[in-house]
Motif scaffolding. Structure first.
Motif, PDB file in Angstrom:
ATOM      1  N   GLU A 197      20.100 -16.235   7.667  1.00 17.80           N
ATOM      2  CA  GLU A 197      18.879 -15.710   8.281  1.00 17.80           C
ATOM      3  C   GLU A 197      17.954 -16.830   8.725  1.00 17.80           C
ATOM      4  N   HIS A 198      17.861 -17.885   7.917  1.00 20.40           N
ATOM      5  CA  HIS A 198      17.018 -19.029   8.285  1.00 20.40           C
ATOM      6  C   HIS A 198      17.529 -19.646   9.587  1.00 20.40           C
ATOM      7  N   GLU A 199      18.834 -19.848   9.698  1.00 20.78           N
ATOM      8  CA  GLU A 199      19.417 -20.449  10.900  1.00 20.78           C
ATOM      9  C   GLU A 199      19.232 -19.518  12.105  1.00 20.78           C
ATOM     10  N   ALA A 200      19.378 -18.218  11.896  1.00 19.18           N
ATOM     11  CA  ALA A 200      19.231 -17.264  13.001  1.00 19.18           C
ATOM     12  C   ALA A 200      17.790 -17.212  13.503  1.00 19.18           C
ATOM     13  N   TYR A 201      16.823 -17.200  12.584  1.00 18.39           N
ATOM     14  CA  TYR A 201      15.430 -17.039  12.987  1.00 18.39           C
ATOM     15  C   TYR A 201      14.734 -18.344  13.351  1.00 18.39           C
ATOM     16  N   GLU A 202      15.198 -19.463  12.799  1.00 18.40           N
ATOM     17  CA  GLU A 202      14.505 -20.726  13.056  1.00 18.40           C
ATOM     18  C   GLU A 202      15.416 -21.802  13.638  1.00 18.40           C
ATOM     19  N   GLY A 203      16.698 -21.539  13.704  1.00 24.80           N
ATOM     20  CA  GLY A 203      17.647 -22.533  14.182  1.00 24.80           C
ATOM     21  C   GLY A 203      18.084 -22.277  15.605  1.00 24.80           C
ATOM     22  N   ASP A 204      19.300 -22.711  15.900  1.00 24.63           N
ATOM     23  CA  ASP A 204      19.812 -22.652  17.261  1.00 24.63           C
ATOM     24  C   ASP A 204      20.794 -21.512  17.514  1.00 24.63           C
ATOM     25  N   ILE A 205      21.060 -20.663  16.509  1.00 29.14           N
ATOM     26  CA  ILE A 205      22.024 -19.582  16.712  1.00 29.14           C
ATOM     27  C   ILE A 205      21.504 -18.593  17.749  1.00 29.14           C
ATOM     28  N   ALA A 239      14.312 -17.166  17.555  1.00 31.49           N
ATOM     29  CA  ALA A 239      13.498 -18.234  16.988  1.00 31.49           C
ATOM     30  C   ALA A 239      12.204 -18.384  17.786  1.00 31.49           C
ATOM     31  N   ASP A 240      12.299 -18.299  19.108  1.00 31.93           N
ATOM     32  CA  ASP A 240      11.116 -18.400  19.952  1.00 31.93           C
ATOM     33  C   ASP A 240      10.150 -17.249  19.672  1.00 31.93           C
ATOM     34  N   PHE A 241      10.684 -16.048  19.502  1.00 31.61           N
ATOM     35  CA  PHE A 241       9.844 -14.895  19.179  1.00 31.61           C
ATOM     36  C   PHE A 241       9.078 -15.115  17.878  1.00 31.61           C
ATOM     37  N   PHE A 242       9.769 -15.560  16.825  1.00 35.93           N
ATOM     38  CA  PHE A 242       9.111 -15.751  15.539  1.00 35.93           C
ATOM     39  C   PHE A 242       8.117 -16.911  15.564  1.00 35.93           C
ATOM     40  N   ARG A 243       8.368 -17.931  16.370  1.00 36.71           N
ATOM     41  CA  ARG A 243       7.392 -19.013  16.514  1.00 36.71           C
ATOM     42  C   ARG A 243       6.113 -18.481  17.148  1.00 36.71           C
ATOM     43  N   ASN A 244       6.262 -17.533  18.053  1.00 34.81           N
ATOM     44  CA  ASN A 244       5.106 -16.991  18.766  1.00 34.81           C
ATOM     45  C   ASN A 244       4.359 -15.915  17.994  1.00 34.81           C
ATOM     46  N   CYS A 245       4.930 -15.404  16.929  1.00 36.87           N
ATOM     47  CA  CYS A 245       4.294 -14.315  16.185  1.00 36.87           C
ATOM     48  C   CYS A 245       2.921 -14.693  15.647  1.00 36.87           C
TER      49      CYS A 245
END
Length: 79
Positions: free
Chosen positions: A49-57, A62-68
């Motif tokens: 989950e960490h790689e999916a939400y904050e990594g390159d998978i 990841a862009d969405f969660f950075r913008n939240c």
């Protein structure tokens, strides 16, 4: 392969849906749900989950969660 029961109906009747080598995705023959055997450990799940939400998978996720937590008042698209 473990004797994992279906999480929905409790059946042990299943077939291999996909074999990843280290883990199989199984389809319950009774209710047809797909589940992992063996299920991932808590640490494996966290890493995935960490790689999916904050990594390159999934970069769009990841862009969405950075913008939240971003302040969109300075975004020209929002203005």
């Amino acid at each position: 392969m473990s004797e994992l029961r279906c999480v929905v109906c409790g059946s042990t009747r299943r077939l291999v849906y996909h074999d990843q080598g280290y883990r199989r995705l199984m389809r319950c023959r009774d209710c047809r749900i797909v589940f992992a055997d063996p299920p991932p450990t808590r640490d494996e799940k966290h890493a995935i989950e960490h790689e999916a939400y904050e990594g390159d998978i999934l970069p769009e996720v990841a862009d969405f969660f950075r913008n939240c937590n971003r302040d969109f008042r300075d975004d020209p698209v929002v203005q």
